[in-house]
Scaffold this active site. Structure first.
Site, PDB file in Angstrom:
ATOM      1  N   ASP A   1     -86.065  22.038 -20.142  1.00 19.34           N
ATOM      2  CA  ASP A   1     -85.489  23.352 -20.384  1.00 19.34           C
ATOM      3  C   ASP A   1     -84.595  23.338 -21.632  1.00 19.34           C
ATOM      4  OD1 ASP A   1     -85.062  26.063 -19.132  1.00 19.34           O
ATOM      5  OD2 ASP A   1     -82.975  25.418 -19.237  1.00 19.34           O
TER       6      ASP A   1
ATOM      7  N   GLU B   1     -89.528  22.738 -23.870  1.00 15.08           N
ATOM      8  CA  GLU B   1     -89.370  24.184 -23.970  1.00 15.08           C
ATOM      9  C   GLU B   1     -88.443  24.405 -25.158  1.00 15.08           C
ATOM     10  OE1 GLU B   1     -87.531  28.236 -22.274  1.00 15.08           O
ATOM     11  OE2 GLU B   1     -86.433  26.371 -22.423  1.00 15.08           O
TER      12      GLU B   1
END
Ligand code: NOJ
Length: 558
Positions: free
Chosen positions: A227, A286
């Site tokens: 993330d 990401e």
């Protein structure tokens, strides 16, 4: 002219465990994103959970994906749907237990499915033990060094330390009340105030995440989706951006908190850990970078395996724009020896059937299916977001009272539309929650539209015209054709304006993929044996030509 619909493909295309365990499995893998709270609810509390996912693994195997990526299921107050982690080694009771996670992994592996979990290293929850301790121990304490605590500006420190804006809107800084009750330091949160950013210059933070990686690798996960992989390292001195403008995830400005060079050191470190485990465990970034070339930097030798292609996701339904982003992506990834990846939807963006059609319901499903065939025809790895295989639209009519996305509540933040792509899946039945939970009329954490009865898995299964059967066929053909899946390049073919056509070659044969992105039917040569079309095609009786309607794609074996 005769009309021809999607070709029938064998459902028994090679799905052996040996095929999914081939070397560098991730180069051509189709990875299905499960958003746990919205996938399947086993205990009837209205929120999906790990046992619910476990029960549905056979569905995913039958769909024909290679791997599953699970969005966070760790202990969390759920201020940002689990992207605010309070304990990286515990499963939140709402999702189950560590034993449930173990069983899910074992069962998935038994079915030949790999499992990637989400890792959230940029920030934690404000309920994380470290942050709570930092609050208690006050300014100057060693615990505060693990986060970005700073004195404020202004006579009384009443102004934030710099001009950074949160991705969810408003200042990226919040002021704490010190243990003695006085207004005190500020801490940085690039997202919600409940998500304090770690300071990755602190060795203890690095060591902690090495240990977290090993914890889940030891449990058997096949990798991590990382993330905000571009956000962990901030420019020294935390300099002003120079303008209090809203920050978007895909921001073309150079920002002192995104895509800093220092972040790559972390990935070298993590790659060594991943490589020390058997079975090709992977890291997926990401990273919302301004260009695909910047994304490729995360995939240089010794760094991560894949990065999401957000440049592709954000490209309009426009032939020239798509061709450019595809070419740029393939070139950028080939330069570092990494596979390109393709993605159309995820839990943060408007579902692509709604997005690509601009809300025009008449073209939504045909266009989404054509876009899928294009994506699955490209070389590399593909991410499928739960529900896109059902042709689910974005739910745009959610009342404010049921909204849960923190971005929705922070005024000038992102569009605030993220709840609309997170509505629980319809599995079966005529009434909500459509088999999402165990009871016929049980709750679901977001309401599902009435129109979803006909979109459920049960309603679509066995209907050859359904989007679900189309996905199953497309994934089976992709697996069976050596020219599809992993690879590095395409050969573009001449085609009428508005049509993208390319050939992919392999020892076992070639495949042509053509997609009509323009608004009018296009006449194309009949390239060979039709493998699959996303909608009906008109075929010339002598089979020399084929008419590809607007918003339609097809694959031919040549
Ligand atoms: C990206 C995640 O996909 C999103 O859902 C989350 O809100 C932010 N990162 C912050 O963790």
């Amino acid at each position: 002219m005769t009309s021809q619909t999607s070709a029938v493909v064998p459902q028994s295309a090679d799905r052996s465990a040996a095929a999914t365990q081939r070397e560098e499995w991730w180069r051509g893998a189709v990875i299905y994103q499960v958003y746990p709270r919205s996938f399947a609810d086993s205990d009837g509390d209205g929120i999906g959970d790990l046992p619910g996912i476990r029960e549905r693994l056979p569905y995913l195997r039958r769909l024909g994906v290679d791997a599953v990526w699970l969005s966070p299921f760790y202990a969390s107050p759920q201020a940002d749907a689990g992207y605010d982690v309070a304990d990286y080694r515990r499963v939140d009771p709402v999702f189950g237990t560590l034993d449930d996670a173990r069983e899910l992994l074992d069962e998935a592996h038994g079915l030949g499915l790999r499992v990637i979990v989400d890792l959230v290293p940029n920030h934690c929850s404000d309920q994380h033990e470290w942050f709570q301790q930092a609050l208690r121990e006050g300014p100057g304490s060693p615990m505060r060094e693990r986060f970005h605590f700073r004195p404020g500006q202004g006579d009384d420190g009443e102004l934030p330390p710099n001009d950074w804006q949160s991705v969810f809107g408003g200042s990226a800084w919040d002021r704490v009340t010190e243990p003695d009750g006085t207004p005190g330091e500020w801490y940085l949160h690039l997202f919600a105030p409940q998500q304090p950013d770690f300071d990755w210059q602190h060795e203890t933070v690095r060591e902690e995440f090495r240990s977290v990686l090993r914890f889940w690798l030891d449990l058997g996960v096949d990798g991590f989706r990382i993330d905000v992989a571009h956000g962990m390292v901030k420019a020294p001195g935390l300099p002003d951006v120079g303008g209090r403008t809203e920050v978007q995830l895909l921001d073309n400005r150079e920002l002192p908190f995104f895509d800093q060079d220092g972040v790559h050191e972390i990935y070298h470190d993590w790659r060594a850990i991943l490589d020390s485990y058997p079975g090709e465990r992977i890291g997926v970034a990401e990273a919302w970078t301004s260009t695909v070339a910047r994304s490729a930097r995360y995939l240089r030798p010794g760094e991560l395996h894949q990065a999401f292609n957000f440049s592709y996701l954000t490209t309009d339904w426009d032939a020239d724009a798509l061709r450019t982003v595809i070419t740029d992506s393939l070139e950028a990834m080939a330069a570092v020896g990494a596979p390109a990846t393709w993605v159309l939807s995820n839990h943060d963006v408007v579902r692509h059937s709604t997005r690509l059609s601009g809300g025009d319901a008449a073209v939504a499903v045909p266009r989404a299916r054509a876009a899928t065939l294009l994506m699955l025809g490209l070389p590399g790895s593909v991410y499928v977001y739960q529900g896109e295989e059902l042709g689910l639209p974005e739910v745009t009519e959610l009342p404010a009272g049921v909204r849960q996305d923190p971005a929705f509540f922070r005024g000038d933040g992102q569009s605030g539309l993220r709840d609309g792509c997170r509505v629980p899946l319809p599995w079966s039945g005529e009434r909500a929650p459509y088999g999402f939970g165990p009871a016929g009329d049980g709750p679901s954490w977001l309401p599902q539209p009435e129109s979803w009865a006909k979109l459920s898995v049960a309603a679509q299964t066995g209907d050859p015209d359904s989007t679900l059967e189309f996905y199953r066929s497309a994934l089976a053909v992709r697996r069976a054709e050596p020219a599809l899946g992993a690879g590095e390049s395409v050969t573009w073919l001449d085609a009428p304006a508005g049509v993208l056509a390319f050939r992919r070659d392999a020892d076992g044969g070639s495949v042509v993929c053509a997609v009509n992105v323009g608004g009018t039917p296009a006449v194309l040569p009949s390239y060979g044996r039709l493998l699959l079309a996303s909608g009906p095609l008109a075929v010339d009786p002598d089979e020399a030509e084929v008419t590809l309607p607007a918003d339609t794609g097809a694959w031919w074996a040549v």
